[in-house]
Design a protein around this motif. Structure first.
Motif, short mmCIF file in Angstrom:
data_model
loop_
_atom_site.label_atom_id
_atom_site.label_comp_id
_atom_site.label_asym_id
_atom_site.label_seq_id
_atom_site.Cartn_x
_atom_site.Cartn_y
_atom_site.Cartn_z
N GLN A 3 -3.57 -1.05 6.15
CA GLN A 3 -2.14 -1.12 6.42
C GLN A 3 -1.53 -2.34 5.75
N ALA A 4 -0.36 -2.15 5.18
CA ALA A 4 0.32 -3.26 4.51
C ALA A 4 0.75 -4.31 5.51
N PRO A 5 0.75 -5.58 5.14
CA PRO A 5 1.32 -6.61 6.00
C PRO A 5 2.79 -6.33 6.24
N LYS A 76 -0.95 8.37 8.60
CA LYS A 76 -0.19 7.29 7.99
C LYS A 76 0.37 7.78 6.66
N PRO A 77 1.62 7.52 6.36
CA PRO A 77 2.19 7.99 5.10
C PRO A 77 1.36 7.54 3.89
N HIS A 78 1.28 8.41 2.91
CA HIS A 78 0.57 8.12 1.67
C HIS A 78 1.12 6.84 1.04
N PHE A 354 -1.94 3.23 -8.50
CA PHE A 354 -3.36 3.59 -8.54
C PHE A 354 -4.29 2.64 -7.77
N LEU A 355 -3.77 1.54 -7.27
CA LEU A 355 -4.59 0.66 -6.43
C LEU A 355 -4.32 1.02 -4.98
N GLU A 356 -5.34 1.46 -4.26
CA GLU A 356 -5.13 2.00 -2.92
C GLU A 356 -4.93 0.93 -1.86
N LYS A 388 -11.49 3.81 -13.53
CA LYS A 388 -12.08 4.51 -12.39
C LYS A 388 -11.38 5.84 -12.14
N PHE A 389 -10.05 5.82 -12.09
CA PHE A 389 -9.28 7.04 -11.81
C PHE A 389 -9.53 8.10 -12.88
#
Length: 425
Positions: A3-5, A76-78, A354-356, A388-389
């Motif tokens: 989860q984002a701060p 949780k939203p994408h 692209f960075l999760e 990687k992707f």
């Protein structure tokens, strides 16, 4: 994903444009065929999405809607939603209403097949559609507009555009879709009775002046270009797919697309009202910028503007190092003192897609602005994530067989959805 701060990642996006009154200014141009930011004294600025939202009459996806999405779906939203990549919508709340009520809907998106492989910008809506399908467990229909390519590209034959469409199915399948949940159709293949009836109904509702006003068509354009509007609109209506929906015309769809495609569906929503069909809902994405900067989107015809899905690891590294526009300082000393600008830095913008890990992305944003992370370091992180992707995609694509391609394109392949079964009881 973590989860984002509290600081919102949706706000860590391309900066708003401003221009002095004395500068020579040209307006940004966003159509289904051309995307270019405004120019100030010859310099191309980033796309102004606030202005597009106002111009097109769409609504921003706000924190309240995201909270409702999570509450209704339990997911949780994408990260594309959390970061404001899918930023705008038309009636997304109505889709959540239906899901909450146990009523069916489906997802519809499309792709104009072209020569060669897709690039990473093309992959974004399919990655998002796969997530939506997993969350909602609903049918997904994907239109391959090989007829549009023939009409808009005078150097191509119908045989070529159809071949491109079949090759595109392999790439879409490699995202991870399954044929029992997904129907991918070529317009050239699928112009059947039910679909064509809707094409005709839609075409009778759209006048030549409406098409000219919406898309800027000229008298010198072929009538096929004007008529194609009705072809792209018709998959928005469930009775275009009787093998999935049994001829029902009351099932709405959700259309994830780039904001440049919205004009098609503004007309479609007007037509739906005339035909007494449910209006499609839309959710709009920003553009993945070209390597050269945030004022345009990637182009299939310019190799140095894009990372393609068949690029080798070495080629990805070379393109990012050589061509990716940097928001860093002119010298290392200047960068350390003043910091970089992630809002225009292309490697950072690619990491937004692209960075999760939200925490890692936020740390990179802050470190780059403070000058603690250098241009070379942020490029290295971007190269790692893209390699990687693309590498994982290439492995999956190699495993797709001609039989699987045929299954995706077979309108009568067995496709079962519990939500449709429950509705029939």
């Amino acid at each position: 994903m973590t989860q984002a701060p509290q600081e919102s990642l949706a706000n860590l996006s391309i900066e708003e444009n401003s221009a002095t009154t004395t500068a020579e200014v040209s307006e940004q141009r966003v159509t289904p065929w051309e995307v270019e930011g405004a120019k100030v004294d010859g310099k191309v600025l980033a796309i102004d999405y606030d202005k597009l939202t106002e111009q097109f009459g769409t609504r921003k996806i706000d924190d309240e809607l995201l909270a409702r999405f999570e509450r209704v779906t339990g997911h949780k939203p994408h990260c594309y939603l959390r970061r404001g990549i899918f930023f705008s919508h038309r009636d997304l709340g109505k889709i959540l209403d239906r899901y909450e009520q146990g009523k069916p809907f489906y997802v519809y998106t499309g792709r104009g097949p072209s020569r060669g492989h897709m690039h990473i910008g093309h992959m974004m809506p399919f990655v998002f559609c796969k997530w939506l399908q997993d969350v909602f467990d609903v049918p997904l229909v994907i239109q391959l507009t090989d007829d549009e390519k023939f009409l808009f590209k005078n150097d191509l034959t119908l045989e070529q555009t159809y071949e491109y469409a079949r090759n595109t199915v392999r790439e879409i399948a490699a995202v991870g879709f399954r044929p029992e949940k997904t129907f991918i159709f070529s317009d050239l293949d699928y112009m059947n009775s039910a679909f064509y009836r809707n094409v005709l109904k839609v075409s009778r509702c759209i006048t030549t002046s409406m098409a000219k006003a919406t898309f800027g068509f000229k008298d010198s354009d072929s009538i096929g270009k004007l008529h194609f509007v009705s072809v792209e609109a018709s998959p928005s209506f469930s009775n275009s797919f009787p093998q999935i929906f049994g001829g029902r015309k009351d099932i709405p769809c959700l259309i994830p697309c780039g904001i440049d495609q919205d004009p098609y569906f503004r007309l479609t929503r007007d037509v739906a009202q005339k035909l007494k069909y449910p209006k499609p809902s839309l959710i709009h994405a920003v553009f993945l910028p070209a390597l050269q900067g945030p004022g345009s989107k990637m182009s299939s015809s310019i190799d140095s503007s894009a990372i393609f899905m068949d690029d080798s690891a070495a080629k990805i590294k070379n393109k990012i190092n050589r061509h990716a526009f940097s928001g860093g300082g002119a010298t290392l000393q200047e960068h350390r003192e003043k910091g970089g600008n992630p809002d225009v830095d292309v490697p950072y913008q690619y990491l937004r897609f692209f960075l999760e890990d939200d925490d890692e992305l936020l740390a990179i944003h802050k470190g780059y602005k403070r000058g603690e992370i250098t241009t070379g370091e942020i490029k290295a992180i971007c190269i790692r994530e893209l390699q990687k992707f693309v590498g994982e995609f290439q492995e999956r694509e190699r495993a797709i067989t001609p039989e699987q391609v045929a299954d995706f394109m077979d309108p009568n392949y067995p496709r079962h959805f519990e939500i449709l079964v429950e509705k029939k009881k």
